[in-house]
Design an enzyme around this catalytic site. Structure first.
Site, PDB file in Angstrom:
ATOM      1  N   HIS A 142       4.312  21.155  37.119  1.00  0.00           N
ATOM      2  CA  HIS A 142       4.372  19.760  36.693  1.00  0.00           C
ATOM      3  C   HIS A 142       5.718  19.142  37.066  1.00  0.00           C
ATOM      4  CE1 HIS A 142       1.143  21.312  34.093  1.00  0.00           C
ATOM      5  NE2 HIS A 142       0.690  20.075  34.117  1.00  0.00           N
TER       6      HIS A 142
ATOM      7  N   ASP B 117      -5.701  20.111  42.080  1.00  0.00           N
ATOM      8  CA  ASP B 117      -5.091  19.763  40.799  1.00  0.00           C
ATOM      9  C   ASP B 117      -4.438  18.375  40.903  1.00  0.00           C
ATOM     10  OD1 ASP B 117      -4.271  20.000  38.177  1.00  0.00           O
ATOM     11  OD2 ASP B 117      -3.204  21.891  38.463  1.00  0.00           O
TER      12      ASP B 117
END
Length: 345
Positions: A165, A237
């Site tokens: 992230h 993703d």
């Protein structure tokens, strides 16, 4: 639902939506919103998806059952498979009750690095064979109940020390190690006919020195599709994660991911302008031939097959769902399963 999202759907025929905690107010509201979102697809219903793994990654809170981390299943010894099946059955029942049709679970990464900041107790176990075995049970049970499952994160995010992230993690294993360990749960998931596999935003120099796995034809097409024989939907993703977006603008990354062999991508912040620019970039790439027509046809065919498999049957409308919600969510038998899992923390 935002009028801008409806407009985006009318223009681009969205494949699906993903719910986050910011979209969740109450079970009845989730059921109504899911019914609206399903109708956003012009040609086929849209996926209504969520990250509902259990533990740290669960967008649906109480009165939904609050599930312990998945690592508890791996510690359950001889009870693990039966407990995993009961968990997945209860999870599917609650997801179906509010109209969720795709769950981004199970995590198929192996917890081989205790310092891993992003996987940790999200992993089912620290041995490949245990993750493979329990992953199969969860996939079989979810999908048997009509909820499409998504195994993640290929080619393996378990042995990393960076959170994707925030930055691009590095996986330094050679191909032989990856094939023997990291790929094993994905082979099991493929044998179980998992509907989706999600790619990881990791750099694996032994496979591709330059590109993160999501953007790498070597990883997505050559390994996952051709070598492992996965014939379901490959999903990239969230492209807004810094592991990709720090070096690749999201619209360009989306084009590169589809070219690499992904059949779809996630853009999750809720920035409708960014989502529109990403869709426009994909349209331009299709029209210019940057994404070959055969690649687009292949992606569309796989997505259509998955929707036919999971979304073509009749399902109760939001009214019927709402009437039944309070008898399903967090029911005693589900809480008993959660308590049994929690005993293995």
């Amino acid at each position: 639902m935002a009028a801008e999202l409806r407009s985006l759907a009318r223009e681009f025929d969205l494949g699906g939506v993903i719910f986050f905690s910011r979209n969740v107010e109450a079970p009845e509201q989730v059921a109504e919103l899911a019914a609206e979102c399903e109708l956003l697809g012009r040609t086929m219903p849209s996926w209504v998806s969520v990250d509902q793994e259990g533990g740290r990654v669960a967008r649906l809170k109480a009165p939904f059952t609050v599930w312990p981390p998945m690592a508890t299943l791996g510690r359950a010894g001889t009870q693990a498979e039966a407990l995993a099946e009961r968990f997945a059955s209860a999870l599917a029942r609650e997801l179906t009750a509010v109209g969720i049709t795709l769950d981004y679970a199970p995590v198929l990464d192996i917890h081989t690095n205790p310092a891993n900041p992003v996987i940790g107790d999200r992993a089912l176990a620290d041995r490949a064979e245990d993750v493979a075995r329990l992953g199969r049970v969860i996939i079989r049970t979810l999908q048997g109940a009509g909820v499409a499952a998504c195994g993640k994160h290929f080619p393996g995010h378990g042995d990393t020390s960076t959170d994707s992230h925030h930055a691009l993690p590095l996986v330094e294993h050679p191909p032989d190690r990856l094939r023997a360990i990291e790929f094993e749960p994905f082979r099991a998931a493929i044998a179980e006919r998992v509907a989706f596999i999600m790619t990881a935003h990791v750099l694996v120099p032994s496979l591709d020195e330059a590109r993160p796995a999501t953007l790498s034809p070597r990883v997505v097409q050559d390994l996952l599709r051709d070598e492992l024989g996965f014939d379901g939907v490959i999903l990239g993703d969230d492209l807004e994660m810094k592991a990709v977006s720090a070096a690749h603008p999201v619209p360009e990354a989306a084009v590169d991911a589809i070219r690499a062999g992904c059949d779809g991508v996630l853009v999750c912040s809720g920035d409708l302008d960014l989502q529109a620019r990403t869709l426009e970039a994909l349209v331009r790439a299709a029209e210019s031939g940057t994404i070959p027509a055969a690649r687009l046809d292949d992606a569309f065919t796989r997505l259509r097959q998955a929707k036919t498999r999971f979304l073509s049957g009749s399902r109760p409308g939001p009214g019927a769902r709402i009437r039944n919600l309070r008898s399903i969510l967090g029911r005693d038998e589900h809480q008993i399963v959660a308590d049994e899992m929690a005993a293995y923390r």
